[in-house]
Design an enzyme around this catalytic site. Sequence first.
Site, PDB file in Angstrom:
ATOM      1  N   GLU A   1      38.631  43.188  38.016  1.00 30.79           N
ATOM      2  CA  GLU A   1      39.095  44.669  38.491  1.00 30.79           C
ATOM      3  C   GLU A   1      40.642  44.735  38.265  1.00 30.79           C
ATOM      4  O   GLU A   1      40.909  45.594  38.606  1.00 30.79           O
ATOM      5  CB  GLU A   1      39.234  44.312  39.771  1.00 30.79           C
ATOM      6  CG  GLU A   1      37.683  43.959  40.981  1.00 30.79           C
ATOM      7  CD  GLU A   1      38.081  43.746  42.314  1.00 30.79           C
ATOM      8  OE1 GLU A   1      37.317  44.591  43.008  1.00 30.79           O
ATOM      9  OE2 GLU A   1      38.679  43.336  42.664  1.00 30.79           O
TER      10      GLU A   1
HETATM   11  C1  ACM Z   1      36.339  39.753  43.249  1.00 28.70           C
HETATM   12  O1  ACM Z   1      35.608  39.616  44.085  1.00 28.70           O
HETATM   13  N1  ACM Z   1      37.174  41.073  42.894  1.00 28.70           N
HETATM   14  C2  ACM Z   1      36.436  38.905  42.314  1.00 28.70           C
END
Ligand code: ACM
Length: 477
Positions: free
Chosen positions: A277
């Site tokens: 992310e």
């Molecule tokens: C995640 O759930 N961002 C690894």
Amino acid sequence: MTLAVVPAPAEMRTDAAAAPFTAAPGSTIEDVVSFRVVPGGPPESYRLRVDGTGIEITAADEAGLFYAVQTLEQLQTFHGDSWSIPAVEIADAPRFGYRGLMLDVARHFFDVDTVKAVIDRAASLKLNRLHLHLSDDQAWRIALAARPLLAERASASAVGGDPGGCYTKADYAEIVRHAAERHMTVVPEIDMPGHTHAVGLAHPELVEDPVVSDAVQDAAARFGGGLPTAGEPYTGFAVGFSSLRVGDEATYDFVADVFGELAAMTPGPYLHFGGDESLATSDDDFAVFVARVSQLIADLGKTPIAWHEAGAAPRLDDTTIGQYWGFTTPTAGMDEKARAFVAGGSQLILSPADAVYLDMKPEAGFPLGLEWADGPTSVRRAYEWEPADLIDGVGENAILGVEAALWTETVRTLHDIDTLAFPRLAAAAEAAWSPATGASALRTWESFRTRVGRLGPLWARRGIRFHRSSEIDWSAA
Ligand code: ACM
């Protein structure tokens, strides 16, 4: 009769007509069992024979003996100060060598005793890796001599303005020791280049200003915590707004200090550098950064692990293990990124978010947990997925193992951890340890829901405050 062994053993034969073993009053398993290590079998494997005359365990190694004892404890029925175990023969070995639980200690901090209790619970289900998510936007949780400002300035916060905390080096050593005694390896994660807002509380020169996207504003509107502001602790739920300054050499000095010290503190082979992310980092910068960090970790003599997004980078160190957190039916090219690790000759850890993210609500309206990963996630959904069928082109040999994950935005106490983790952690443990789905009569949902139900008394004796899910048959409990 189906005996309550979870995760399901590779082979189990019972003879309902045969006499059980009954222990003399006051005796323990250690008092009555004959233990023998016979090297040569698969790592962590064991054989167990119980009849009216006694209990014999042979195992390939010390871990195998430990797992045989976990099995016996699941089979014990107590009668006053005596106990019995049904006649049974088990030949057991794990399917995967990496069987993990991730605990997010960044969104909320959990003290050493709580982490030890989590290790005990995971080890009893034959898991052998504890992945600690030690840093995120909300806080940094490990004191490092090379960068003391992190503990001093970036560890006091938590989601919702709850109290923070930080592990000293002695705390971390104690967690590692407690885990090792239970045949568990600690896998520390420092998440980067995103999820790094807290780094800026200690080292503002190393981070970019927060990128407040529509998604970040939506998260603030929905869950509170305000918008991220440079230099201020962040206590909300949003993700994807922070980035290290990946163009500055000072950032790589920081990364070298952090992973150099963590490598020296960590006896296990793995260092996890996150990589998920990183929405506030350009794709090109991300690729350069993760390649460089993976090489740095490999140069320290450790095996790098990264979330699957890092598979998009062309020059990762080829020992880098990927951790897939997409859905059981992959979306948005996540499978492509995961496959890249395998194409590079490495392997994957599977953490499908719609199955084994334990922080998803187990049912609608549940007081704890979130729903973003196609939640609520029932026990049945946590159980009914087959690792080798998850990602096209990622078969048995490309899978290092399975890891359940407990993110802790809504989780504050051991009670909360138990309530979300149990019984679904048992489903993840079965995916990690037991033969493939359908490969034995035990590897079915119907068998699992009966076997797990019979563990209720054991879990209650151990003080585990499991969720009495209506999907499970607790009637024998
Ligand atoms: C995640 O759930 N961002 C690894």
